[in-house]
Scaffold this active site. Sequence first.
Site, PDB file in Angstrom:
ATOM      1  CB  SER A 552      -1.029   0.089   1.162  1.00 54.64           C
ATOM      2  OG  SER A 552      -2.052   0.940   1.110  1.00 54.64           O
ATOM      3  CG  ASP A 637      -6.816  -2.373  -3.384  1.00 53.28           C
ATOM      4  OD1 ASP A 637      -7.259  -1.696  -2.595  1.00 53.28           O
ATOM      5  OD2 ASP A 637      -5.596  -2.771  -3.506  1.00 53.28           O
ATOM      6  CG  HIS A 672      -5.939  -2.549   0.374  1.00 48.14           C
ATOM      7  ND1 HIS A 672      -5.215  -1.801  -0.738  1.00 48.14           N
ATOM      8  CD2 HIS A 672      -5.373  -1.966   1.595  1.00 48.14           C
ATOM      9  CE1 HIS A 672      -4.219  -1.254  -0.092  1.00 48.14           C
ATOM     10  NE2 HIS A 672      -4.391  -1.407   1.289  1.00 48.14           N
TER      11      HIS A 672
END
Length: 700
Positions: A552, A637, A672
Site C-alpha cells: 500500500s 481493491d 486490498h
Amino acid sequence: MRISPAICAAFIVVLAACSSNTSEVPMPEKIPHTLNIHGDERVDDYFWMNDREDPRVIDWLNKQNEWTEKRMEPMQGLKASLFDEMRSRIKEEDSSAPYKDGDYWYYYRYEEGHEYPVYCRKRGQLTAPEEVLLDVNGLVGEHEYFAVRNFAVSPDHKLAAYGVDTQGRRFYTIYFLDLETGRLLDDRITDVTSNFEWANDSKTLLYSVQDSETLRMDRVYRHVLGEPKDTLVYAEPDDTNWLWVEKSLSSRMFYLVSAATVSTEVRYLPADTPLAEPRLFLPREPDHEYFVTDGVDRFFVLSNDNARNFRVFEVPLDNTARDQWQEIVPHREDTLIEGFDIFKDYAVLSLLENGVVQLEVMPRGAGETYRIPFDEDVFTAYSDDNVQYDTHWFRYGYESMTTPESVYDFNLQTREQKLVKEDTVLGGFDRANYESKAIVVPARDGASIPVSMVYRKGIKLDGTNPLLQYGYGSYGVTIDPSFNSDRLSLLDRGFIFAVAHIRGSSKLGREWYYEGRQLKKMNTFNDFIDVSRYLIDQGYTSPEHLYARGGSAGGLLMGAVVNMAPELYKGISAAVPFVDVVTTMLDDSIPLTSGEWDEWGNPNEKEFYEYMLSYSPYDNVERKDYPNMLVTTGLHDSQVQYWEPAKWVAKLNEYKTDDNMLLLKTDMQAGHSGKTGRFQSLEDTALYYSFFLWLEGIRE
C-alpha cells in the site's frame, strides 16, 4: 580474437532465450493521454487502463497472470512446500481467548480443515454448555471471497449484527441474527461499511455509509429494527474528512468522529437516547487532533493542542468549551500518548516512550501512577477486548519477534497478572533458537532511525546473510515488532528480518511522523535506503542478498526506492502499491483521493505538485536496470486501485534495461487485503517467500 563455434552457439542460445522471454511479455496498447497542470505537460500512455469495465484491461491482466504463472512455474514446488510448512505450524482446532460481557463468555474458534471462524458463547462460566452463534463456514457457499466483519452482540445479548462482503470492495451487507432462535431477521442494510454500534435499547443501530464513487465514509445513519426507512444522523460536508461512529466503554455515549489526517471534530449523543440529535463537542481547527470518551460522570479528551505528542484532559459533561478542559496528563517530549482506556476506577494509557511501548496505569482517584512490567527489550503490547467498564481487570495483548501473540488479564488494583492464552506454534518451535534486537541507524541528515530485527542465533556478519527489510512509513502508523509464525520459514533458511522504523511513522513520537509527510516525504525514502546501506556496511547482508517488501503506502516506498537506489537490492515485493501518486491525487473522483491531500499534499497547488512529481514512482521510471520485482494487486481493491500497479509494471517493462524478473500478479476476486480465510491467505505469503528464496538459490 577467434570465437569457437561452441561458444558462439551457446551465445546464440542465450540471446534467443532472452529475446524469447522479452517478446513473450504481454505489453498493453499505448494510447497517449496528455495531462496539463501548472504549465507542465505529462503524457501517460497507459491512462486508458483506469477502467475496470474495459475488456482490454481484463484481457491484459489475465495475460499478465498467465505470464507470471509461467515465469514462476519452476517455483511452484517450493511455493507448495512453503504453504504446507506454514499451515503445519497452525493449530487447526483452536479458539480465541474468551472475554466476559454481562452474563456470557464470548469467543470464536476454528475447526480442523475449515477456513473461517465459528462464533460462540457460554453462559455464567466457561464450563457451561457452548452456544454456537454463527458458523461462518456454512455461509461461504461458492463465493471465492467472503469476509465477515464486526460480529456485534446487542446489549441485551439477544441479537447480533454482522457485516458481509463478498467482493473485497468493502461494501457490506449488515445482517441481524436472533441469538435465541438462530434465525435471521428480515432487516437488511446493504452497501454500507462494517462500522456500526448498538444503542442501549438493543433495537437501534448507528452505522456509517461510504460514497459509492469516492468510497469516503461520509454519513452516519440510524436503523431501528422493524422500521422500513433509516434516518440520517449526520453527514460530513467536508470531502477531505472521514466520518465514523464509536461507543464508549462505559456504554454511555456514541461519538461521531469526523477526521482528516491531522485534524478531528467530534459529536456525541447518549446511547440511551439514540433518537437524539448529536451535539458538537468542539469545532474543528487546522492541525488539532482530539479524541473523546467518557467516564460516566465526565469526558476524557486526548488532544495535541500545544502538545505534539498529545496530553489528556478532563471535561465536564454539561460544558465542553475549551476553557473548561482541565489537564490531567501533561505533554512529554519523549513520549507519545497513542490512546487510552477509561474504566470506573482507573485509566490505562498506551504510550510510545523513545520508541518503546508502555502501558501506564493511572487511578482516577487517589493512588500512584505505575506501569505494567515487561521482560523483553523488543516487543509490543496493546489493549485487547476490554468490554466491561466496572472492573479492575485490564486485558492486553503482548508479543515480540520471538514470542507468539499472548493475551493477559492484569488486575489494576492488586497488580496480579494472568496469562489467558498464548498462541500455539506447532512443528517444534523453540523461541530460544531465535534472537531479536533493536539497533539505531544514522541517517544522512543526522537523524537516528530505529530498526527492529530477528534471526536465528549464530549468524555471522560476513555479508552473506539473506535479509528481508520491511517498511511502511506513512500516516503516522508504527509497525511494532511482532511475531509471525510464517516468518519462521525465512528465518530457518538463514534470513534476517528487519523492520525499518522510518520517518512517516510515529515510532519516535509525532514529530517523527511530521518529518515524513507532505513536503518532507523524501525523508521516508532516504531513511529506508540509509538503513539498507548501513545493513550492508555492517556485514548483515550485501546487495546480492538484500530483499525489500512493502504494501500500500509501503508499496509507494518500494517504488520510490527502486527508482532511487535499485543497485542495493536483489529482489523487491510491492503489494497493492500506491505508485501513480500525482495522477491519482489530481483526480478527486478516484476513491479516497480528497481525504489523502492532508497526508501527501494537494497537487492542485504547484509546490505540492512539483514535490510529489519528484518522487512519484510511475512518473520517475527510467531507462536503467531494476532489481527482480514481484508486484501484487487485487482487481476490487478499494484503497489502491488495480490500475496503479498495472500501469507501473507496463511502464517498467517498456523502460527497464535488465533481464531480471518483473512479475505482476492480480487477484481477480480480491481487494486490498488479499484472500480471506485462515489458510487461503497463506497463499499470498508463500508466493512472495518462494520468489525471494528462489532468487537466493534456495530450492526447498
